[in-house]
Design a protein around this motif. Structure first.
Motif, PDB file in Angstrom:
ATOM      1  N   ARG A 186      50.717  38.732  51.949  1.00 24.49           N
ATOM      2  CA  ARG A 186      50.568  39.875  51.051  1.00 24.49           C
ATOM      3  C   ARG A 186      49.358  39.701  50.144  1.00 24.49           C
ATOM      4  N   LEU A 187      49.150  38.484  49.644  1.00 25.95           N
ATOM      5  CA  LEU A 187      48.013  38.210  48.768  1.00 25.95           C
ATOM      6  C   LEU A 187      46.703  38.449  49.503  1.00 25.95           C
ATOM      7  N   ILE A 188      46.596  37.946  50.739  1.00 18.93           N
ATOM      8  CA  ILE A 188      45.371  38.130  51.508  1.00 18.93           C
ATOM      9  C   ILE A 188      45.152  39.600  51.822  1.00 18.93           C
ATOM     10  N   THR A 189      46.231  40.317  52.130  1.00 21.45           N
ATOM     11  CA  THR A 189      46.125  41.753  52.421  1.00 21.45           C
ATOM     12  C   THR A 189      45.586  42.518  51.216  1.00 21.45           C
ATOM     13  N   GLN A 190      46.004  42.121  50.022  1.00 24.62           N
ATOM     14  CA  GLN A 190      45.556  42.806  48.815  1.00 24.62           C
ATOM     15  C   GLN A 190      44.121  42.435  48.436  1.00 24.62           C
ATOM     16  N   LEU A 191      43.716  41.208  48.702  1.00 25.24           N
ATOM     17  CA  LEU A 191      42.366  40.776  48.328  1.00 25.24           C
ATOM     18  C   LEU A 191      41.323  41.113  49.387  1.00 25.24           C
ATOM     19  N   ALA A 192      41.763  41.389  50.626  1.00 24.50           N
ATOM     20  CA  ALA A 192      40.819  41.628  51.717  1.00 24.50           C
ATOM     21  C   ALA A 192      39.845  42.770  51.427  1.00 24.50           C
ATOM     22  N   PRO A 193      40.265  43.917  50.872  1.00 25.53           N
ATOM     23  CA  PRO A 193      39.307  45.006  50.639  1.00 25.53           C
ATOM     24  C   PRO A 193      38.359  44.744  49.474  1.00 25.53           C
ATOM     25  N   GLN A 194      38.592  43.727  48.690  1.00 29.00           N
ATOM     26  CA  GLN A 194      37.806  43.487  47.490  1.00 29.00           C
ATOM     27  C   GLN A 194      36.580  42.622  47.801  1.00 29.00           C
ATOM     28  N   PRO A 195      35.519  42.739  46.997  1.00 25.37           N
ATOM     29  CA  PRO A 195      34.324  41.904  47.190  1.00 25.37           C
ATOM     30  C   PRO A 195      34.568  40.477  46.707  1.00 25.37           C
ATOM     31  N   VAL A 196      35.425  39.785  47.429  1.00 27.70           N
ATOM     32  CA  VAL A 196      35.856  38.437  47.068  1.00 27.70           C
ATOM     33  C   VAL A 196      35.779  37.557  48.309  1.00 27.70           C
ATOM     34  N   ALA A 197      35.299  36.343  48.147  1.00 27.79           N
ATOM     35  CA  ALA A 197      35.263  35.378  49.248  1.00 27.79           C
ATOM     36  C   ALA A 197      36.593  34.633  49.303  1.00 27.79           C
ATOM     37  N   LEU A 198      37.207  34.619  50.470  1.00 22.97           N
ATOM     38  CA  LEU A 198      38.468  33.921  50.669  1.00 22.97           C
ATOM     39  C   LEU A 198      38.208  32.664  51.492  1.00 22.97           C
ATOM     40  N   VAL A 199      38.633  31.534  50.972  1.00 16.37           N
ATOM     41  CA  VAL A 199      38.456  30.249  51.642  1.00 16.37           C
ATOM     42  C   VAL A 199      39.835  29.665  51.911  1.00 16.37           C
TER      43      VAL A 199
END
Length: 433
Positions: free
Chosen positions: A198-211
C-alpha cells in the motif's frame, strides 16, 4: 377485537425490527443516531453511579481514617460521592463523556476501569484521556470500525501516503515530512507485506525515488522493481547501496551549506534533490551473522550506515521505512540505536512480547498491551503512533499484489534515476567475478 389488536401489534413489532435491521446494515450511521445512541446514553446515565462505586471511582468527603482512642481505624466510606459527568455527547462512532475529578483522583484509576465501562455500556471500546488538569474524557466506540474499514479521505501531499483507517474512523496517513522514519513490526501473515504494498502504491505517482533492500532474494520488493530506483537483494548489495546513499547525503549537506539553509526543503525547486525513501524488508537479515569475519563486518557496516541515515537524513530528504518480523536487542546493539531514530511505529500481530515491547514500549506501555491482543484473524490491524505522540488501533487498506504491481509498472517511467546507486550495485558483482 383483542386477538386482532394483538396480531396487529406483533406485525408492527416485526416490521419495526425488520426496518431497524435494514437501517443497521445499509445505513449504520442513521441506526446509531436514531437507536444506538439513545440506548447507550441511557445505559451510561443509569449505570454510572454503580460502575463508579464498584471500581473505586467514588470518594468520601471525609478521610477514610479516624481515631478510636489511641488507635487509627481505617474503613470504607458509607456515603461516597461519585465524580460528576456531562451528559453523553454523540459522535459518528460512539459517544463521549466528560468527568470532573475529585481532589486527589488521577486518570489512572479510570484507565483501570475502562473494561468495566465497556461491559456496562455494551460498547466495543472505551478510551480514557485527560484533555486538561482535573478532567477525564471517556470516548466510547460503539462498534469496531476496523471490521469493515472503508478508505477514509486525506489531502494528497508529497511524501504522504494514505494507508487505511484509524479506529476513530479518521484517515491513517504516513506523512514522511512530519515523521521521517518508520519502524514496522509484524509476524508472518499479519498484514505487514500488504502495508508495504500500500505504501509503495501511494508513493509511486509522486516525484520520489524508492530504494528497496530485500535480503530475501528480492521476493517481496522485487515485485515492484519497475518503480524502484534501486533494489538490493543481498547484504553485500545492501552495504553498497547504503554507502552510496551516505555519500549522496554528504553532497546534499554541502549543497545546503553553500546555500545557507538547514534542509533541502529550503532550497529553490530547481536545486532541490529528489527525496529518497529507503524501504527495508526484514531488518534481521541485515544484522544476523554466521560468525565469520566477513559476515560480522557486513552486519556492522549495515548497522552503522542505517544509523547515519536515520540520524542525518530527515532534513536531507532521505527517509527510512524499516520492517521486520522480529525486532529485538538480541540482533545487536545497533538495532536499539536505530530504533531511537525511527519515530514512527507500527506494530501488527507479533509472535513474542519482546518485539511489541521493542516497537512500542519506549513510547507507551498501554499500546504494547493492545498490540499483543491482536488476533490472527485481524490481518492488517496494527497499533500505530501519531505525530502528536499518541497511539491508535488502525487497519491498512487491502491492496492486492496485482494492483500494487500494476501501479508500479504504470509509473515505471517516472522513477527518478540514481546512477550512483546503480554503479554501486554493479561493483560488488564485478568483484565477485
Amino acid at each position: 377485537m383483542g386477538p386482532i389488536l394483538l396480531a396487529l401489534g406483533l406485525a408492527l413489532l416485526a416490521w419495526v425490527l425488520v426496518v431497524g435491521d435494514l437501517i443497521r446494515r445499509h445505513r449504520p450511521l442513521w441506526h446509531w443516531y436514531l437507536i444506538g445512541y439513545p440506548a447507550t446514553a441511557c445505559r451510561v446515565v443509569f449505570t454510572w453511579r454503580k460502575v463508579a462505586m464498584l471500581n473505586d471511582l467514588a470518594v468520601s468527603k471525609r478521610p477514610p481514617r479516624g481515631l478510636l482512642g489511641d488507635l487509627v481505624v481505617k474503613g470504607d466510606p458509607l456515603r461516597p460521592v461519585v465524580p460528576r459527568t456531562s451528559f453523553p455527547r454523540a459522535t459518528r462512532m460512539g459517544l463521549t463523556v466528560l468527568v470532573r475529578l475529585h481532589a486527589g483522583q488521577t486518570p489512572a484509576t479510570f484507565m483501570k476501569a475502562a473494561d468495566a465501562f465497556v461491559h456496562a455500556w455494551k460498547v466495543h471500546a472505551v478510551r480514557v484521556t485527560s484533555p486538561e488538569r482535573g478532567l477525564v474524557l471517556l470516548t466510547a466506540t460503539a462498534t469496531d470500525p476496523l471490521q469493515r474499514p472503508g478508505l477514509a479521505s486525506a489531502p494528497a501531499e508529497l511524501l504522504s501516503a494514505l494507508i487505511g483507517v484509524l479506529e476513530s474512523g479518521g484517515a491513517w496517513v504516513m506523512n514522511l515530512r512530519m515523521v521521517p522514519h518508520w519502524l514496522i513490526a509484524g509476524a508472518t501473515r499479519s498484514g505487514k507485506s500488504t502495508l508495504l504494498a500500500r505504501l509503495i502504491t501511494q508513493l509511486a505517482p509522486q516525484p520520489v525515488a524508492l530504494v528497496g533492500i530485500d535480503c530475501k532474494g528480492g521476493m517481496e520488493l522485487g515485485l515492484f522493481a519497475d518503480r524502484l530506483s534501486a533494489l538490493a537483494t543481498c547484504r553485500r548489495e545492501a552495504v553498497a547501496v547504503l554507502s552510496a546513499l551516505v555519500v549522496d547525503m554528504q553532497d546534499r549537506m554541502s549543497a545546503c551549506r553553500s546555500a545557507g539553509v538547514r534542509s533541502i526543503w529550503e532550497l529553490p525547486d530547481k536545486l532541490r534533490p529528489v527525496p529518497v525513501v529507503v524501504i527495508v524488508d526484514e531488518i534481521a537479515e541485515l544484522y544476523l551473522s554466521d560468525g565469520t569475519r566477513e559476515s560480522k563486518a557486513e552486519a556492522e557496516q549495515c548497522s552503522t550506515l542505517l544509523l547515519r541515515i536515520g540520524q542525518l537524513g530527515a532534513a536531507l530528504g532521505l527517509h527510512l521505512v524499516v520492517a521486520g518480523q522480529r525486532v529485538g536487542s538480541d540482533l545487536g546493539s545497533g538495532v536499539t540505536a536505530l530504533r531511537a531514530q525511527l519515530g514512527g511505529r507500527i506494530c501488527h500481530r507479533v509472535n513474542d512480547p519482546s518485539t511489541a515491547e521493542m516497537t512500542l514500549g519506549d513510547l507507551n506501555k498501554d499500546a504494547v498491551a493492545v498490540a499483543q491482543s491482536i488476533t490472527a484473524e485481524e490481518r492488517g490491524v496494527a497499533v500505530c503512533t501519531g505525530p502528536d505522540g499518541g497511539w491508535s488501533r488502525a487497519r491498512s487498506h487491502l491492496t492486492p499484489t496485482e494492483e500494487a504491481v500494476s501501479t508500479a509498472r504504470k509509473y515505471a517511467a517516472t522513477a527518478p534515476e540514481l546512477p550512483a546507486l546503480n554503479r554501486a550495485l554493479e561493483a560488488p558483482e564485478g568483484e565477485s567475478k
